[in-house]
Structure formats: structure tokens, C-alpha cells
Design a protein around this motif. Structure first.
Motif, PDB file in Angstrom:
ATOM      1  N   HIS A  26      -3.223 -10.373   2.045  1.00 25.99           N
ATOM      2  CA  HIS A  26      -2.778  -9.752   0.791  1.00 25.99           C
ATOM      3  C   HIS A  26      -1.251  -9.745   0.793  1.00 25.99           C
ATOM      4  O   HIS A  26      -0.632  -9.296   1.761  1.00 25.99           O
ATOM      5  CB  HIS A  26      -3.299  -8.315   0.687  1.00 25.99           C
ATOM      6  CG  HIS A  26      -3.125  -7.731  -0.671  1.00 25.99           C
ATOM      7  ND1 HIS A  26      -1.900  -7.427  -1.203  1.00 25.99           N
ATOM      8  CD2 HIS A  26      -4.036  -7.415  -1.624  1.00 25.99           C
ATOM      9  CE1 HIS A  26      -2.049  -6.931  -2.416  1.00 25.99           C
ATOM     10  NE2 HIS A  26      -3.337  -6.922  -2.695  1.00 25.99           N
ATOM     11  N   GLU A  27      -0.657 -10.259  -0.281  1.00 19.47           N
ATOM     12  CA  GLU A  27       0.804 -10.356  -0.306  1.00 19.47           C
ATOM     13  C   GLU A  27       1.487  -8.989  -0.230  1.00 19.47           C
ATOM     14  O   GLU A  27       2.639  -8.899   0.179  1.00 19.47           O
ATOM     15  CB  GLU A  27       1.287 -11.110  -1.544  1.00 19.47           C
ATOM     16  CG  GLU A  27       1.220 -10.317  -2.828  1.00 19.47           C
ATOM     17  CD  GLU A  27       1.933 -11.006  -3.977  1.00 19.47           C
ATOM     18  OE1 GLU A  27       2.367 -12.155  -3.846  1.00 19.47           O
ATOM     19  OE2 GLU A  27       2.048 -10.365  -5.027  1.00 19.47           O
ATOM     20  N   GLY A  28       0.779  -7.938  -0.585  1.00 13.43           N
ATOM     21  CA  GLY A  28       1.355  -6.601  -0.546  1.00 13.43           C
ATOM     22  C   GLY A  28       1.042  -5.844   0.733  1.00 13.43           C
ATOM     23  O   GLY A  28       1.315  -4.650   0.832  1.00 13.43           O
ATOM     24  N   VAL A  33       1.794  -4.931  11.630  1.00 12.84           N
ATOM     25  CA  VAL A  33       1.096  -5.866  12.510  1.00 12.84           C
ATOM     26  C   VAL A  33       0.711  -7.147  11.765  1.00 12.84           C
ATOM     27  O   VAL A  33       0.523  -8.200  12.376  1.00 12.84           O
ATOM     28  CB  VAL A  33      -0.152  -5.198  13.118  1.00 12.84           C
ATOM     29  CG1 VAL A  33      -0.918  -6.151  14.003  1.00 12.84           C
ATOM     30  CG2 VAL A  33       0.247  -3.959  13.911  1.00 12.84           C
ATOM     31  N   THR A  34       0.624  -7.089  10.444  1.00 13.10           N
ATOM     32  CA  THR A  34       0.158  -8.238   9.667  1.00 13.10           C
ATOM     33  C   THR A  34       1.117  -8.608   8.524  1.00 13.10           C
ATOM     34  O   THR A  34       0.700  -8.694   7.369  1.00 13.10           O
ATOM     35  CB  THR A  34      -1.239  -7.943   9.093  1.00 13.10           C
ATOM     36  OG1 THR A  34      -1.172  -6.736   8.322  1.00 13.10           O
ATOM     37  CG2 THR A  34      -2.277  -7.815  10.178  1.00 13.10           C
ATOM     38  N   THR A  61      -6.035  -1.790  -5.829  1.00 15.47           N
ATOM     39  CA  THR A  61      -5.703  -0.365  -5.985  1.00 15.47           C
ATOM     40  C   THR A  61      -5.342   0.261  -4.650  1.00 15.47           C
ATOM     41  O   THR A  61      -5.685   1.404  -4.388  1.00 15.47           O
ATOM     42  CB  THR A  61      -6.904   0.382  -6.589  1.00 15.47           C
ATOM     43  OG1 THR A  61      -8.038   0.187  -5.740  1.00 15.47           O
ATOM     44  CG2 THR A  61      -7.205  -0.089  -7.992  1.00 15.47           C
ATOM     45  N   GLY A  62      -4.686  -0.493  -3.794  1.00 16.46           N
ATOM     46  CA  GLY A  62      -4.352  -0.006  -2.459  1.00 16.46           C
ATOM     47  C   GLY A  62      -3.555   1.281  -2.468  1.00 16.46           C
ATOM     48  O   GLY A  62      -2.709   1.509  -3.321  1.00 16.46           O
ATOM     49  N   ARG A  63      -3.887   2.146  -1.481  1.00 21.98           N
ATOM     50  CA  ARG A  63      -3.177   3.413  -1.355  1.00 21.98           C
ATOM     51  C   ARG A  63      -3.335   3.918   0.077  1.00 21.98           C
ATOM     52  O   ARG A  63      -4.186   3.458   0.823  1.00 21.98           O
ATOM     53  CB  ARG A  63      -3.718   4.437  -2.336  1.00 21.98           C
ATOM     54  CG  ARG A  63      -5.187   4.787  -2.073  1.00 21.98           C
ATOM     55  CD  ARG A  63      -5.749   5.726  -3.159  1.00 21.98           C
ATOM     56  NE  ARG A  63      -7.097   6.126  -2.876  1.00 21.98           N
ATOM     57  CZ  ARG A  63      -8.173   5.367  -3.016  1.00 21.98           C
ATOM     58  NH1 ARG A  63      -8.048   4.134  -3.448  1.00 21.98           N
ATOM     59  NH2 ARG A  63      -9.372   5.832  -2.734  1.00 21.98           N
ATOM     60  N   GLY A  64      -2.506   4.835   0.449  1.00 24.15           N
ATOM     61  CA  GLY A  64      -2.631   5.450   1.771  1.00 24.15           C
ATOM     62  C   GLY A  64      -1.946   4.673   2.865  1.00 24.15           C
ATOM     63  O   GLY A  64      -1.054   3.864   2.631  1.00 24.15           O
ATOM     64  N   ASP A  65      -2.364   4.904   4.085  1.00 18.24           N
ATOM     65  CA  ASP A  65      -1.797   4.268   5.274  1.00 18.24           C
ATOM     66  C   ASP A  65      -1.850   2.754   5.111  1.00 18.24           C
ATOM     67  O   ASP A  65      -2.921   2.181   4.897  1.00 18.24           O
ATOM     68  CB  ASP A  65      -2.603   4.708   6.505  1.00 18.24           C
ATOM     69  CG  ASP A  65      -2.027   4.206   7.816  1.00 18.24           C
ATOM     70  OD1 ASP A  65      -1.483   3.085   7.846  1.00 18.24           O
ATOM     71  OD2 ASP A  65      -2.125   4.942   8.810  1.00 18.24           O
ATOM     72  N   PRO A  66      -0.705   2.070   5.200  1.00 18.29           N
ATOM     73  CA  PRO A  66      -0.673   0.622   4.965  1.00 18.29           C
ATOM     74  C   PRO A  66      -1.489  -0.204   5.962  1.00 18.29           C
ATOM     75  O   PRO A  66      -1.764  -1.372   5.707  1.00 18.29           O
ATOM     76  CB  PRO A  66       0.806   0.272   5.047  1.00 18.29           C
ATOM     77  CG  PRO A  66       1.422   1.362   5.830  1.00 18.29           C
ATOM     78  CD  PRO A  66       0.612   2.600   5.529  1.00 18.29           C
ATOM     79  N   CYS A  67      -1.884   0.394   7.078  1.00 20.89           N
ATOM     80  CA  CYS A  67      -2.655  -0.338   8.099  1.00 20.89           C
ATOM     81  C   CYS A  67      -4.151  -0.033   8.037  1.00 20.89           C
ATOM     82  O   CYS A  67      -4.901  -0.453   8.914  1.00 20.89           O
ATOM     83  CB  CYS A  67      -2.114  -0.010   9.495  1.00 20.89           C
ATOM     84  SG  CYS A  67      -0.409  -0.538   9.731  1.00 20.89           S
ATOM     85  N   GLU A  68      -4.579   0.661   7.023  1.00 17.75           N
ATOM     86  CA  GLU A  68      -5.986   1.051   6.907  1.00 17.75           C
ATOM     87  C   GLU A  68      -6.658   0.343   5.736  1.00 17.75           C
ATOM     88  O   GLU A  68      -6.012  -0.299   4.909  1.00 17.75           O
ATOM     89  CB  GLU A  68      -6.104   2.573   6.756  1.00 17.75           C
ATOM     90  CG  GLU A  68      -5.574   3.351   7.945  1.00 17.75           C
ATOM     91  CD  GLU A  68      -6.370   3.115   9.231  1.00 17.75           C
ATOM     92  OE1 GLU A  68      -7.580   2.813   9.143  1.00 17.75           O
ATOM     93  OE2 GLU A  68      -5.776   3.233  10.311  1.00 17.75           O
ATOM     94  N   GLY A  74      -6.717  -3.762   3.281  1.00 23.91           N
ATOM     95  CA  GLY A  74      -8.174  -3.849   3.161  1.00 23.91           C
ATOM     96  C   GLY A  74      -8.642  -4.432   1.836  1.00 23.91           C
ATOM     97  O   GLY A  74      -9.821  -4.348   1.503  1.00 23.91           O
ATOM     98  N   PHE A  75      -7.710  -4.993   1.061  1.00 27.02           N
ATOM     99  CA  PHE A  75      -8.039  -5.626  -0.222  1.00 27.02           C
ATOM    100  C   PHE A  75      -8.728  -4.668  -1.190  1.00 27.02           C
ATOM    101  O   PHE A  75      -9.561  -5.068  -2.000  1.00 27.02           O
ATOM    102  CB  PHE A  75      -8.911  -6.875  -0.016  1.00 27.02           C
ATOM    103  CG  PHE A  75      -8.279  -7.892   0.908  1.00 27.02           C
ATOM    104  CD1 PHE A  75      -7.295  -8.738   0.448  1.00 27.02           C
ATOM    105  CD2 PHE A  75      -8.673  -7.973   2.233  1.00 27.02           C
ATOM    106  CE1 PHE A  75      -6.707  -9.665   1.298  1.00 27.02           C
ATOM    107  CE2 PHE A  75      -8.099  -8.888   3.089  1.00 27.02           C
ATOM    108  CZ  PHE A  75      -7.115  -9.738   2.619  1.00 27.02           C
TER     109      PHE A  75
END
Length: 94
Positions: A26-28, A33-34, A61-68, A74-75
Motif C-alpha cells: 500500500h503506497e500509504g 518495517v515496510t 480507510t486506514g487508521r490507528g497504529d501504522p504497523c497494524e 492491512g489494506f
């Protein structure tokens, strides 16, 4: 940042992979780590894979911890589209 990661895909012997391999990102994705730039480089490191591809997605609609999983990592919100694209690539790679 990811506080749990000890081993990442970068620690693998990518040049030993000998099956078709798809890298999906995901570009965002803001997880340290990724990072997107490193994800794009993975296909070049898969030198022995007979077929490689890189798919990059945006939106959701991503939100919260960027690694979760609820973040872009998590797309979230576009997961159906991502799964469909992965399935289509697998079918075409046979």
C-alpha cells in the motif's frame, strides 16, 4: 514503529526463491518495517523466481497504529480489491 518484529522479509534469502512471487504493498503504508521504496526493490532481489510482479494500492480507510491491520498496512477498506487482484495474479501465473 513495530515493537515486535525480529525478522522481516529482508532477512530471507530472496535469491533462493524459485516460484512465481507477487509483492503487494500500500503506497500509504507508514510502518517503518515496510516502507514503499523498499517494497518496490523486492522484485529485483527475487532474481531466481521465474515470474515476479509488484502491485501497489492506494486508498481505503486506514487508521490507528501504522504497523497494524486497521491501517494502510492491512489494506483496510480496500481488502476485497486487494484479495481479488492477488487471486487474479495467481490464476494468470499458472
Amino acid at each position: 514503529t513495530s515493537r515486535k518484529v525480529r525478522v522481516t522479509v529482508r532477512d530471507l534469502d530472496l535469491d533462493e526463491i524459485r516460484v512465481p512471487t507477487l509483492v503487494v504493498h500500500h503506497e500509504g503504508d507508514a510502518c517503518v518495517v515496510t516502507p514503499p521504496a523498499r517494497a518496490r526493490m523486492l522484485t529485483r532481489e527475487l532474481s531466481r523466481a521465474p515470474k515476479t510482479a509488484f502491485l501497489e494500492f492506494r486508498g481505503g480507510t486506514g487508521r490507528g497504529d501504522p504497523c497494524e491491520g486497521y491501517a494502510a498496512h492491512g489494506f483496510m477498506g480496500i481488502d476485497d480489491d486487494v484479495v481479488r487482484a492477488i487471486a487474479d495474479w495467481i490464476k494468470a501465473a499458472r
